[in-house]
Motif scaffolding. Structure first.
Motif, mmCIF file in Angstrom:
data_model
loop_
_atom_site.group_PDB
_atom_site.id
_atom_site.type_symbol
_atom_site.label_atom_id
_atom_site.label_comp_id
_atom_site.label_asym_id
_atom_site.label_seq_id
_atom_site.Cartn_x
_atom_site.Cartn_y
_atom_site.Cartn_z
ATOM 1 N N ILE A 1 -23.426 -48.492 56.144
ATOM 2 C CA ILE A 1 -24.019 -48.978 57.394
ATOM 3 C C ILE A 1 -23.257 -50.194 57.903
ATOM 4 O O ILE A 1 -22.978 -50.319 59.096
ATOM 5 N N ARG B 1 -23.640 -49.716 65.746
ATOM 6 C CA ARG B 1 -24.857 -49.177 65.125
ATOM 7 C C ARG B 1 -25.855 -48.717 66.183
ATOM 8 O O ARG B 1 -26.380 -49.521 66.943
ATOM 9 N N CYS C 1 -29.434 -47.400 66.714
ATOM 10 C CA CYS C 1 -30.671 -47.440 65.937
ATOM 11 C C CYS C 1 -31.853 -46.920 66.736
ATOM 12 O O CYS C 1 -31.922 -47.089 67.955
ATOM 13 N N TYR D 1 -29.358 -40.497 65.009
ATOM 14 C CA TYR D 1 -29.063 -41.936 65.067
ATOM 15 C C TYR D 1 -28.421 -42.402 63.762
ATOM 16 O O TYR D 1 -28.652 -41.831 62.689
ATOM 17 N N ASP D 2 -27.626 -43.470 63.868
ATOM 18 C CA ASP D 2 -26.989 -44.030 62.672
ATOM 19 C C ASP D 2 -28.024 -44.652 61.746
ATOM 20 O O ASP D 2 -27.936 -44.533 60.524
ATOM 21 N N VAL D 3 -28.990 -45.349 62.344
ATOM 22 C CA VAL D 3 -30.017 -46.049 61.572
ATOM 23 C C VAL D 3 -31.395 -45.648 62.107
ATOM 24 O O VAL D 3 -31.681 -45.829 63.293
ATOM 25 N N ILE E 1 -35.308 -46.400 61.564
ATOM 26 C CA ILE E 1 -36.231 -47.367 60.966
ATOM 27 C C ILE E 1 -37.657 -46.840 61.123
ATOM 28 O O ILE E 1 -38.114 -46.595 62.247
ATOM 29 N N THR F 1 -33.497 -44.419 57.209
ATOM 30 C CA THR F 1 -32.545 -45.405 56.690
ATOM 31 C C THR F 1 -33.281 -46.576 56.064
ATOM 32 O O THR F 1 -32.931 -47.034 54.973
ATOM 33 N N ALA G 1 -34.309 -55.012 64.852
ATOM 34 C CA ALA G 1 -33.275 -54.123 65.384
ATOM 35 C C ALA G 1 -32.418 -54.826 66.425
ATOM 36 O O ALA G 1 -31.201 -54.577 66.511
ATOM 37 N N CYS H 1 -28.723 -54.194 65.298
ATOM 38 C CA CYS H 1 -28.141 -53.001 65.916
ATOM 39 C C CYS H 1 -27.392 -53.332 67.199
ATOM 40 O O CYS H 1 -27.543 -54.421 67.755
ATOM 41 N N VAL I 1 -30.522 -50.080 70.755
ATOM 42 C CA VAL I 1 -31.881 -50.032 70.208
ATOM 43 C C VAL I 1 -32.747 -49.113 71.069
ATOM 44 O O VAL I 1 -32.985 -49.387 72.240
#
Length: 347
Positions: A131, A137, A139, A160-162, A164, A183, A283, A287, A290
């Protein structure tokens, strides 16, 4: 008379012919008007749906601009900085300069000794390399709101990469609407009644949000398999909870303080922000893009609609929560209007 009759016939024929032509013209005008109206209606509907789709489903593949979220957040958050550690680290408590002036949940003052014991157990304090090395990023913060039910957003969220997630929101059996990728999951002991294996991935970071010292103590007890503490919680947390120590992190309370003072503009840091509002603030610091999904509560007058996509709990349950959901709704709307964040669902 014959001629007169003939002339009358001609007159009648002319009259009916003219009348028929007039009716024909009026008919074509009516048909043309109908199609114009339907065309306008169709265009209005199309533009409305295009506008709705653009607002509701921002493209995951939109070009990610490094630092984009930070440049927008700087306008909103005074003294905005990304220099703070994302998670608490053992080294933070060996230096006086790192001591906090606030107590939990806004700082670590008075909890240093307990944190040192806990952090020595996990020996993990950083963001995973896969990450950290991402050039940009993207998110998504997935809320637990009822808007996610039947949304079919699962595939979108997984891109998405991340990703939450919050508290005890289940993934298992809800993948079509909420996705399967996790993630990070932000939680506290009373919201830890999710299945760590079914509702997370093997590499999911389980990020503890400590509201009180007992929260850190509970996590330490679980990892050390010590004698359980049953008092001091508003809801009994899990007694048996099978997790790997290397997957556990403690979120820096700095983000809670920023959420309360900068995002919610609350005086004396009350009321306490929800985990969802905290996750959005985090975030904005972590990120570059967002997006949010599944945020928003029913109208205060709606006593029957569930507030979550996975259970039938209503707004009544929020009455004693200590959170100001009206204030948070205003804050999220402001973030959306300023285009600091984007929404995958309606709010």
């Amino acid at each position: 008379m014959a001629a007169l009759c003939f002339n009358n016939e001609i007159c009648h024929r002319g009259y009916y012919s003219q009348t028929t032509k007039m009716k024909g013209k009026q008919g074509w005008k009516a048909i043309a008007f109908f199609f114009v109206v339907m065309f306008c209606f169709g265009m209005c509907w199309f533009l409305h749906m295009e506008y709705y789709m653009q607002r509701s489903y921002p493209s995951v593949h939109k070009i990610c601009i490094p630092g984009d979220a930070a440049s927008k957040a700087e306008i909103l958050i005074s003294n905005y900085s990304r220099d703070h550690p994302v998670f608490l680290q053992l080294s933070d408590y060996f230096w006086v300069k790192n001591q906090s002036i606030y107590r939990l949940p806004y700082g670590t003052n008075g909890s240093e000794e307990l944190l040192m014991k806990f952090l020595a157990l996990t020996n993990r304090y950083h963001v995973p390399e896969e990450i950290k090395r991402l050039p940009c990023r993207r998110c998504v913060v997935v809320g637990n709101g009822h808007h996610l039910k039947n949304s079919s957003l699962g595939e979108t969220i997984n891109k998405y990469d991340v990703v939450i997630r919050l508290n005890n929101a289940p993934v298992h059996k809800y993948e079509k609407d909420v996705g399967s990728k996790t993630t990070m999951r932000l939680f506290y002991p009373e919201s830890a009644d999710f299945d760590p294996q079914l509702d997370n991935n093997p590499d999911t970071l389980l990020v503890l949000v400590p509201f009180k010292q007992l929260d850190i103590q509970w996590m330490k007890i679980i990892l050390n398999n010590e004698k359980r503490v049953r008092k001091g919680f508003w809801k009994m947390p899990p007694i048996i909870w099978e997790v790997e120590p290397e997957n556990i992190r403690i979120l820096n309370p700095y983000y809670m303080a920023v959420t309360a003072t900068q995002i919610l503009k609350s005086k004396k840091m009350t009321p306490k922000p929800t985990t969802g509002m905290l996750a959005i603030t985090f975030a904005l610091h972590f990120c570059d893009t967002v997006h949010i999904a599944g945020f928003g509560y029913p109208a205060l007058t709606n006593k029957k609609q569930p507030i979550h996509y996975y259970e039938k709990v209503t707004l009544k349950s929020m009455a004693v929560s200590g959170h100001n959901i009206t204030l948070e709704a205003q804050a999220i709307k402001s973030l959306l209007q300023q285009r600091i964040i984007s929404n995958l669902t309606y709010f």
